[in-house]
Design an enzyme around this catalytic site. Structure first.
Site, mmCIF file in Angstrom:
data_model
loop_
_atom_site.group_PDB
_atom_site.id
_atom_site.type_symbol
_atom_site.label_atom_id
_atom_site.label_comp_id
_atom_site.label_asym_id
_atom_site.label_seq_id
_atom_site.Cartn_x
_atom_site.Cartn_y
_atom_site.Cartn_z
ATOM 1 N N LYS A 196 41.262 35.647 41.203
ATOM 2 C CA LYS A 196 39.663 36.127 41.127
ATOM 3 C C LYS A 196 38.992 35.241 42.218
ATOM 4 O O LYS A 196 39.007 33.928 42.125
ATOM 5 C CB LYS A 196 39.109 35.893 40.007
ATOM 6 C CG LYS A 196 37.779 36.169 39.522
ATOM 7 C CD LYS A 196 37.301 36.148 38.267
ATOM 8 C CE LYS A 196 35.771 36.548 38.084
ATOM 9 N NZ LYS A 196 35.304 36.305 36.809
ATOM 10 N N LYS A 249 41.319 40.452 42.064
ATOM 11 C CA LYS A 249 39.873 40.784 41.878
ATOM 12 C C LYS A 249 39.215 40.166 42.876
ATOM 13 O O LYS A 249 39.210 39.115 43.067
ATOM 14 C CB LYS A 249 39.377 40.649 40.439
ATOM 15 C CG LYS A 249 37.726 40.946 40.160
ATOM 16 C CD LYS A 249 37.275 40.368 38.876
ATOM 17 C CE LYS A 249 35.888 40.513 38.679
ATOM 18 N NZ LYS A 249 35.521 39.811 37.928
HETATM 19 C C1 PBG Z 1 32.787 37.160 34.407
HETATM 20 C C2 PBG Z 1 33.147 38.205 35.000
HETATM 21 C C3 PBG Z 1 32.536 38.646 36.244
HETATM 22 C C4 PBG Z 1 33.199 39.998 36.661
HETATM 23 C C5 PBG Z 1 34.096 40.389 35.540
HETATM 24 N N1 PBG Z 1 34.253 39.334 34.745
HETATM 25 C C6 PBG Z 1 31.565 38.114 37.196
HETATM 26 C C7 PBG Z 1 31.631 36.829 37.686
HETATM 27 O O1 PBG Z 1 32.587 36.111 37.824
HETATM 28 O O2 PBG Z 1 30.706 36.147 38.527
HETATM 29 C C8 PBG Z 1 32.927 40.816 37.911
HETATM 30 C C9 PBG Z 1 33.058 42.162 37.574
HETATM 31 C C10 PBG Z 1 32.162 43.306 38.509
HETATM 32 O O3 PBG Z 1 31.843 42.692 39.454
HETATM 33 O O4 PBG Z 1 32.414 44.502 38.529
HETATM 34 N N2 PBG Z 1 33.168 35.918 34.860
#
Ligand code: PBG
Length: 327
Positions: A196, A249
Site C-alpha cells: 500500500k 494499492k
Molecule cells: C485506510 C484506508 C485508506 C484507503 C483504504 N483504506 C486511506 C488511506 O490510507 O489514507 C483508501 C481507499 C481509496 O482511496 O479508495 N487506511
C-alpha cells in the site's frame, strides 16, 4: 516467425466475432469487490461529492443497497465505517457495537451469501487521523498491533467473512492471525493490504471516510511510490505471516507491481482501484472529456490483464450492469 505479407494481424482483428474469440482477458462481475461506507444516523444516503454514485449509508439505507449489490452478482463488499466520535486510540474501531460491527450484522442479514470483508485500520477512528496510536509524535507500531488485532476479532465476532488490515504496520498480519486463531476464528481469511503506497490517489476517500491526518502524512508507514522491489518483500512477509490474499494499492499507477506479484507468488492478488482513480474518470466523463463507461471498463480490464485476481472498485455496481448488458 511470420512476416508481412504472410502475417496479417488484422485478419483476426476486423471481424467482431474473431475479436471475441481471440480476446485474452475477460472481465467478469465475479472479479469485483465493492467498497461501502457505513455511518451513524437514520435515513442517511449522502453522496460523496468527489465520487458521484458513491454514498455514505446509515444502517437502514445500507439494507436495500446491499440487496442490489448481491442481486447484481457482485461476490463481496469491503466495509468502512464513520464513527460517532473519534479519540486518540480509535476506540470505536473495536467496540462490539461500533458502526462497522453493526454494518456487518445488517449486511449478513440482508444478504447472507454476500462476502463481507472489513477494513481494519484506525485512521477513521482516531482524532488525529493516523492509522495507529501516537507516541512521542510518531505512530507506535507495536502498540497499534494490539488494537488492530482487537478490531479484527470484533469484526469476526460481528460476522465478518474476511478482514483486511490496511494500516501498514509491520507485523500486522501475524498479529491479526494469532488473535483470530486464539478467538477460534481459524477459518477467517486475511486479505492484506500488503503493498500500500503513500499515494495522492486516496484524496476522495479521505473525505468520504473523514480520515485525513491532522498533522504530517502517512509516508512513515505507507510505501514510497518509487519502490517496486520492496513491494515484493512486503508481499513475501505478509504471506509468511499468514495472508490469504495479498493486495496492491492503488492499482492503476502500480500495474507493474500487480504483474510482478502475480508472476512471483501463488497467493491470490487483489488490486484496489482507489477513490482518486474513480474520481478522475467521473470528473472527466462529467465534463464530456471522455466516455466514462468505456474508460472505466478499459481500466478494469487493464487491472485484470496485469494479473489481478480480485479488483476492489467503486465501479463494481455500474460495471456489473454494463457487463450484463454486453456494453
Ligand atoms: C485506510 C484506508 C485508506 C484507503 C483504504 N483504506 C486511506 C488511506 O490510507 O489514507 C483508501 C481507499 C481509496 O482511496 O479508495 N487506511
Amino acid at each position: 516467425m511470420g512476416e508481412f505479407p504472410n502475417t496479417r494481424l488484422r485478419r483476426l482483428r476486423e471481424p467482431a466475432a474473431l475479436r471475441k474469440l481471440t480476446q485474452e482477458t475477460r472481465l467478469s462481475v465475479s472479479d469485483f469487490i465493492y467498497p461501502m461506507f457505513v455511518t451513524h444516523g437514520r435515513n442517511v444516503r449522502r453522496e460523496v461529492e468527489s465520487m458521484p454514485g458513491i454514498h455514505q449509508h446509515s444502517l437502514d439505507t445500507l439494507m436495500p443497497e446491499v440487496g442490489e449489490v448481491a442481486e447484481a452478482g457482485i461476490p463481496g463488499v469491503l466495509l468502512f465505517g464513520l464513527p460517532a466520535r473519534k479519540d486518540a486510540v480509535g476506540s470505536e474501531a473495536y467496540e462490539a457495537n461500533g458502526i462497522v460491527q453493526e454494518g456487518v450484522r445488517v449486511i449478513k442479514e440482508a444478504a447472507p451469501d454476500l462476502m463481507v470483508a472489513t477494513d481494519v485500520c484506525l485512521c477513521e477512528y482516531t482524532d488525529h487521523g493516523h492509522c495507529g496510536v501516537i507516541n512521542d509524535g510518531r505512530v507506535d507500531n507495536d502498540r497499534t498491533l494490539e488494537l488492530l488485532a482487537k478490531t479484527a476479532v470484533s469484526h469476526a465476532q460481528a460476522g465478518a467473512d474476511m478482514v483486511a488490515p490496511s494500516a501498514m504496520m509491520d507485523g500486522q498480519v501475524r498479529a491479526l492471525r494469532s488473535a483470530l486463531d486464539e478467538s477460534d476464528f481459524v477459518d477467517t481469511p486475511i486479505m492484506a493490504y500488503s503493498a500500500k503506497y503513500a499515494s495522492s490517489f486516496y484524496g476522495p476517500f479521505r473525505s468520504a471516510a473523514d480520515s485525513t491526518p491532522a498533522f504530517g502524512d502517512r509516508r512513515g508507514y505507507q510505501m514510497d511510490p518509487p519502490n517496486a522491489t520492496q513491494a515484493l518483500l512486503e508481499i513475501e512477509l505478509d504471506i509468511a505471516e499468514g495472508a490469504d490474499i495479498v493486495m496492491v494499492k492503488p492499482a492503476l499507477a502500480y500495474l507493474d507491481v500487480v504483474s510482478e506479484a502475480r508472476r512471483r507468488f501463488s497467493t491470490p492478488v487483489a488490486a484496489y482501484n482507489v477513490s482518486g482513480e474513480y474520481a478522475m474518470v467521473k470528473a472527466a466523463a462529467g465534463n464530456e472529456w471522455l466516455d466514462g463507461t468505456q474508460a472505466a471498463l478499459e481500466i478494469l480490464t487493464a487491472i485484470k490483464r496485469a494479473g489481478a485476481d480480485i479488483i476492489i472498485t467503486y465501479h463494481a455496481k455500474e460495471a456489473a450492469a454494463w457487463l450484463s448488458n454486453g456494453v
